[in-house]
Design a protein around this motif. Sequence first.
Motif, short mmCIF file in Angstrom:
data_model
loop_
_atom_site.label_atom_id
_atom_site.label_comp_id
_atom_site.label_asym_id
_atom_site.label_seq_id
_atom_site.Cartn_x
_atom_site.Cartn_y
_atom_site.Cartn_z
N ASP A 112 111.10 16.01 77.20
CA ASP A 112 111.20 14.82 76.35
C ASP A 112 111.03 15.27 74.89
O ASP A 112 109.93 15.64 74.47
CB ASP A 112 110.09 13.83 76.75
N ASP A 114 110.80 13.75 72.10
CA ASP A 114 109.83 13.00 71.29
C ASP A 114 108.40 13.45 71.59
O ASP A 114 107.58 13.60 70.69
CB ASP A 114 109.95 11.49 71.54
N ALA A 117 107.96 16.89 70.05
CA ALA A 117 107.85 16.79 68.59
C ALA A 117 106.46 16.28 68.20
O ALA A 117 105.83 16.79 67.26
CB ALA A 117 108.93 15.87 68.04
N GLY A 118 105.96 15.30 68.95
CA GLY A 118 104.62 14.74 68.67
C GLY A 118 103.53 15.78 68.86
O GLY A 118 102.60 15.88 68.06
#
Length: 269
Positions: A112, A114, A117-118
């Motif tokens: 995933d 996102d 990246a988080g």
Amino acid sequence: MNPELALSITSASKTFDTAHGSLHALDDVNLEARRGEFVSIVGPSGCGKSTLLWAIAGLEPLSSGIVKVHDEEVSGTRRDLGLIFQDANLLPWRTLIGNIHFPFEIMHKSPDPDVIAGLLESVGLNGFEQHYPHELSGGMQQRASIVRALAYDPELLLLDEPFAALDAFTRDEMNLMLLDIWERTRKTVLFVTHQIPEAVFLSDRVYVLKPRPGRNSHVFEIDLPRPRTLSMTTDPHFFEVVGHVKQAIYDDAHLEFGKERRLAAESLG
Ligand code: ADP
Ligand code: MG
């Protein structure tokens, strides 16, 4: 059955067959972690800390005893836990993001973007995705390995002396980062170290093991308030707690040293 328990180890024993005979590594070790708890294991080198972690991960079975993760007996490797070692174990020919994607490729799953990246943002590695491991410092490589382990969103995180090779300042920084991630995600963490202050600073509970064979010695509930800050490590109460844990380890070692000194004296005649 206790749904609150993320991990339970009951009467864990392990004997290795070696070229020099059998080696009794663990004897009747018991340990528990509730969901969302931060638990550490401390003890001198050779007391079976890594052997225990490998058994929890299903990588090396116990000789006897039971390991349960989320109330399910461990009988082989599991995907619902993340393992982090002293060495970041990044593949040198892959970029940072390539390393994080690697386990997903093996499992034929899609990462995933996102979530990744988080996580990269939370450990300060955003912008370094295309760097190769040799272009990153030791601390950055270890942060990358933590992101790799968390990208899978495991409920249980097992860390085996993850910051032992880092300098003291970087280790403090890594400890704060780990607590920050833990406070936000509330994963269950089992953290192995031989640094007593590090175990006290991070944990809700510290298990002390003693060696030859590895056995339970003491358990300490750490009552320092959360969130923990580095300024707490200069507080008299922190020194007091660290002192109690040290005393327990020294008491154990004293018996061993006493025995060895007597044996040495006997062998000298
Ligand atoms: P720790 O992580 O606390 O330093 P380990 O779990 O690595 O301790 O080792 C516990 C004991 O078991 C040590 O005496 C070690 O030499 C022995 N041991 C660990 N792994 C093996 C193995 N694969 N084969 C034989 N002996 C082992
Ligand atoms: Mg070890």
